[in-house]
Scaffold this motif. Structure first.
Motif, PDB file in Angstrom:
ATOM      1  N   SER A   2       0.836  -1.199   0.000  1.00  0.00           N
ATOM      2  CA  SER A   2       0.000   0.000   0.000  1.00  0.00           C
ATOM      3  C   SER A   2       0.870   1.248   0.000  1.00  0.00           C
ATOM      4  O   SER A   2       1.767   1.391   0.856  1.00  0.00           O
ATOM      5  N   ASN A   3       0.635   2.115  -0.957  1.00  0.00           N
ATOM      6  CA  ASN A   3       1.302   3.430  -1.016  1.00  0.00           C
ATOM      7  C   ASN A   3       2.818   3.345  -0.901  1.00  0.00           C
ATOM      8  O   ASN A   3       3.435   4.152  -0.217  1.00  0.00           O
ATOM      9  N   GLY A   4       3.420   2.374  -1.575  1.00  0.00           N
ATOM     10  CA  GLY A   4       4.877   2.264  -1.588  1.00  0.00           C
ATOM     11  C   GLY A   4       5.465   1.531  -0.393  1.00  0.00           C
ATOM     12  O   GLY A   4       6.690   1.462  -0.253  1.00  0.00           O
ATOM     13  N   PHE A   5       4.606   0.992   0.457  1.00  0.00           N
ATOM     14  CA  PHE A   5       5.073   0.255   1.630  1.00  0.00           C
ATOM     15  C   PHE A   5       4.551  -1.171   1.598  1.00  0.00           C
ATOM     16  O   PHE A   5       3.539  -1.465   0.963  1.00  0.00           O
ATOM     17  N   LEU A   6       5.236  -2.030   2.315  1.00  0.00           N
ATOM     18  CA  LEU A   6       4.801  -3.409   2.509  1.00  0.00           C
ATOM     19  C   LEU A   6       4.596  -3.616   4.000  1.00  0.00           C
ATOM     20  O   LEU A   6       5.530  -3.449   4.792  1.00  0.00           O
ATOM     21  N   SER A  51      13.711  -6.851   0.293  1.00  0.00           N
ATOM     22  CA  SER A  51      14.596  -7.627   1.167  1.00  0.00           C
ATOM     23  C   SER A  51      14.603  -6.969   2.533  1.00  0.00           C
ATOM     24  O   SER A  51      14.025  -5.888   2.720  1.00  0.00           O
ATOM     25  N   PHE A  52      15.283  -7.598   3.474  1.00  0.00           N
ATOM     26  CA  PHE A  52      15.338  -7.018   4.816  1.00  0.00           C
ATOM     27  C   PHE A  52      16.021  -5.650   4.810  1.00  0.00           C
ATOM     28  O   PHE A  52      15.765  -4.823   5.680  1.00  0.00           O
ATOM     29  N   ASP A  53      16.859  -5.379   3.818  1.00  0.00           N
ATOM     30  CA  ASP A  53      17.499  -4.057   3.710  1.00  0.00           C
ATOM     31  C   ASP A  53      16.473  -2.948   3.528  1.00  0.00           C
ATOM     32  O   ASP A  53      16.762  -1.781   3.816  1.00  0.00           O
ATOM     33  N   ASP A  54      15.268  -3.279   3.057  1.00  0.00           N
ATOM     34  CA  ASP A  54      14.216  -2.285   2.846  1.00  0.00           C
ATOM     35  C   ASP A  54      13.320  -2.098   4.067  1.00  0.00           C
ATOM     36  O   ASP A  54      12.439  -1.244   4.067  1.00  0.00           O
ATOM     37  N   VAL A  55      13.536  -2.903   5.109  1.00  0.00           N
ATOM     38  CA  VAL A  55      12.712  -2.821   6.312  1.00  0.00           C
ATOM     39  C   VAL A  55      13.057  -1.558   7.089  1.00  0.00           C
ATOM     40  O   VAL A  55      14.231  -1.261   7.327  1.00  0.00           O
ATOM     41  N   ILE A  56      12.009  -0.808   7.472  1.00  0.00           N
ATOM     42  CA  ILE A  56      12.242   0.426   8.226  1.00  0.00           C
ATOM     43  C   ILE A  56      11.741   0.352   9.664  1.00  0.00           C
ATOM     44  O   ILE A  56      12.196   1.096  10.518  1.00  0.00           O
ATOM     45  N   ASP A  57      10.810  -0.573   9.933  1.00  0.00           N
ATOM     46  CA  ASP A  57      10.256  -0.687  11.273  1.00  0.00           C
ATOM     47  C   ASP A  57      10.017  -2.151  11.608  1.00  0.00           C
ATOM     48  O   ASP A  57       9.483  -2.895  10.788  1.00  0.00           O
ATOM     49  N   ILE A  73       7.486  -3.393   8.653  1.00  0.00           N
ATOM     50  CA  ILE A  73       7.027  -2.500   7.591  1.00  0.00           C
ATOM     51  C   ILE A  73       8.262  -2.195   6.750  1.00  0.00           C
ATOM     52  O   ILE A  73       9.317  -1.831   7.282  1.00  0.00           O
ATOM     53  N   ALA A  74       8.139  -2.378   5.444  1.00  0.00           N
ATOM     54  CA  ALA A  74       9.251  -2.114   4.531  1.00  0.00           C
ATOM     55  C   ALA A  74       8.844  -1.093   3.503  1.00  0.00           C
ATOM     56  O   ALA A  74       7.670  -1.024   3.086  1.00  0.00           O
ATOM     57  N   LYS A  75       9.788  -0.293   3.061  1.00  0.00           N
ATOM     58  CA  LYS A  75       9.586   0.645   1.948  1.00  0.00           C
ATOM     59  C   LYS A  75       9.945  -0.130   0.683  1.00  0.00           C
ATOM     60  O   LYS A  75      11.034  -0.672   0.565  1.00  0.00           O
TER      61      LYS A  75
END
Length: 134
Positions: free
Chosen positions: A27-31, A70-76, A125-127
């Motif tokens: 949703s809206n650029g996030f996973l 990937s996990f590198d995209d995880v922000i929270d 939550i990932a970007k």
């Protein structure tokens, strides 16, 4: 009703359908990824704690990969731990195998009394990478 862009990891769709939830929603650029546990393919808990944590990350990484991430995209990150006073150090040493390099994601650790037979759960939550191109 809002359309949900659901991401299913390979080979696990029946498990999610049986339990009636989505493993992840784009949703809206996030996973937004549902909590992942160290479940075997049949949904049962892996009894060994170290292997259970590794399997939770393996299940998480399968969802991230299916979404092109990937996990590198995880922000929270939110982790749930049963009896953290006695299990945190063992769990956290395994987590570091998957954590990557700084800057690290934000993290909230929550001690719980019950996780449906599991001792560890991770929710993220990932970007999404394609969202960075906008």
């Amino acid at each position: 009703m809002t359309h949900r862009d659901v991401v299913f990891p390979p080979g696990r769709q029946a498990l999610y359908e049986r339990n009636r939830y989505s493993p992840a929603i784009r949703s809206n650029g996030f996973l937004f990824v549902s909590g992942q546990v160290g479940s075997r393919e049949d949904g049962s808990p892996e009894p060994d704690l170290t292997r259970q944590v590794r399997l939770a990350f393996s299940n998480l990484n399968a969802i991230l990969a299916e979404a092109g991430s990937s996990f590198d995209d995880v922000i929270d990150v939110t982790v749930f731990i049963v009896d953290p006073q006695t299990r945190f150090e063992q769990i956290w040493s395994v987590v570091q195998e998957f954590w990557g390099e700084a800057p690290y994601p934000t993290v909230t650790a929550v001690g719980v009394t019950w996780l449906y037979g599991f001792d560890f759960e991770i929710k993220v939550i990932a970007k999404l990478p394609e969202a960075d191109k906008d």
